[in-house]
Design an enzyme around this catalytic site. Structure first.
Site, short mmCIF file in Angstrom:
data_model
loop_
_atom_site.label_atom_id
_atom_site.label_comp_id
_atom_site.label_asym_id
_atom_site.label_seq_id
_atom_site.Cartn_x
_atom_site.Cartn_y
_atom_site.Cartn_z
N SER A 22 22.50 -18.24 -25.90
CA SER A 22 21.46 -17.53 -25.17
C SER A 22 21.10 -16.23 -25.90
O SER A 22 21.12 -16.18 -27.12
CB SER A 22 21.95 -17.24 -23.75
OG SER A 22 20.95 -16.63 -22.98
N TYR A 27 9.79 -15.33 -24.19
CA TYR A 27 11.16 -15.51 -24.71
C TYR A 27 12.18 -15.00 -23.71
O TYR A 27 13.15 -15.72 -23.37
CB TYR A 27 11.30 -14.77 -26.04
CG TYR A 27 12.66 -14.90 -26.67
CD1 TYR A 27 13.10 -16.11 -27.18
CD2 TYR A 27 13.51 -13.80 -26.77
CE1 TYR A 27 14.35 -16.24 -27.76
CE2 TYR A 27 14.76 -13.91 -27.35
CZ TYR A 27 15.18 -15.12 -27.84
OH TYR A 27 16.42 -15.25 -28.42
N LYS A 54 14.88 -17.37 -21.53
CA LYS A 54 16.33 -17.26 -21.70
C LYS A 54 17.03 -17.00 -20.37
O LYS A 54 18.13 -17.52 -20.13
CB LYS A 54 16.65 -16.13 -22.70
CG LYS A 54 16.35 -16.50 -24.15
CD LYS A 54 17.18 -17.69 -24.58
CE LYS A 54 17.03 -18.02 -26.04
NZ LYS A 54 17.84 -19.20 -26.44
N THR A 95 18.85 -12.40 -38.45
CA THR A 95 18.45 -13.77 -38.76
C THR A 95 16.96 -13.79 -39.07
O THR A 95 16.26 -12.79 -38.95
CB THR A 95 18.74 -14.70 -37.58
OG1 THR A 95 17.94 -14.26 -36.46
CG2 THR A 95 20.21 -14.68 -37.20
#
Length: 292
Positions: free
Chosen positions: A174, A188, A192, A223
């Site tokens: 999550s 987003y 979640k 990332t």
């Protein structure tokens, strides 16, 4: 908004916040019994997903099934993992978490899965304001992050018991975005939060306790998705190995009291264990709910 000012949302009992992995959750010392186990992970060929794949390989699982859309990254991950961990078989499938028929086919063909890790996510357009977002794009975010997650878990639960025995685990990767507002994050963040609720409902509706369910915030890890949406100097980034090793700990027997809960990889596991009685007495604790 300055991301450094965002709240940390940790329980008062958690005093120790880890930015790097540590011996207590090392795959080589964890109480998770990897013998004969099969792990299936979506988006497990890159970024946080790959770190989780590698941690389970370090733990010594028999088989890792990686699903990701891009064939090229799947081939690279398979080669790297099998070279470093020759006792673990790696199988790969090109697939999207929102392709329900394909996901059903893969899960049924794999047959035995001990640990299911839905890690794939889709952020969509992260530009504010919310009123300018397209309905179709919001629907796509929910199809991956919520409906795709639901479908995977439902198909996983329909599988027979595994030969290795013991409880199975679902570890939903999550985000702390489920707990907050930030500009551009309406799709987003809300997806979640909805996904965490789905996991909590699966956990509390599973009567026999043979499957344990967790939602995991992996931490602030640099990332490709983070690079697209967050300035690099906005936060202090955490070790990418931390969520992988924490996921292995979650799959083990020490974490069963956290069934149905939302936890952070950065939280110290011994301080979490000290909360066992408090968690057992409060079904809303560590779930998406109003703060008390």
């Amino acid at each position: 908004m300055d991301f450094k000012d965002l709240p940390q949302f940790r329980p008062a009992e958690i005093k120790t916040y880890h930015s790097n992995t540590y011996d207590r959750i090392s795959p080589s010392t964890t109480k998770f019994d990897a013998s004969g186990k099969t792990v299936l992970i979506t988006a497990g060929a890159t970024g946080i997903g790959y770190s989780i794949s590698e941690s389970f390989a370090k733990a010594g699982v028999a088989r890792i099934i990686i699903l990701q859309r891009r064939e090229s990254v799947l081939a690279t991950a398979k080669e790297a993992l099998e070279k470093a961990y020759p006792n673990t078989k790696v199988e790969t499938y090109s697939a999207s978490q929102s392709d329900f028929q394909r996901m059903t086919e893969i899960i049924q063909s794999v047959g035995e899965i001990d640990v299911l890790i839905p890690c794939a996510t889709y952020a969509g357009d992260m530009k504010p304001p919310t009123k300018d977002k397209k309905t179709e794009e919001l629907a796509e975010v929910y199809m991956v992050n919520v409906v795709g997650l639901f479908h995977m878990v439902r198909e996983f639960l329909a599988l027979p018991a595994t030969a290795s025995g013991g409880p199975k685990s679902v570890i939903h990767v999550s985000s702390n975005a489920s707990q907050m507002y930030f500009p551009g994050g309406s799709g987003y963040c809300s997806s979640k939060a909805a996904a965490n609720q789905i996991i909590t409902h699966f956990a509390f509706d599973e009567p026999n306790g043979n499957v344990k369910f967790y939602s995991l915030h992996p931490g602030a890890v640099w990332t490709a998705l983070a690079e697209e949406n967050v300035p690099q100097n906005a936060v202090v980034w955490e070790d990418i190995n931390l969520p992988g090793d924490f996921a292995v700990w979650l799959a083990g027997p020490e974490a069963t009291f956290l069934n149905g809960r939302f936890v952070w990889a950065a939280w110290d596991v011994d301080e979490l264990i000290a909360m066992t009685e408090k968690v057992a007495s409060d079904p809303n604790l560590l779930t998406i709910t109003l703060a008390k």
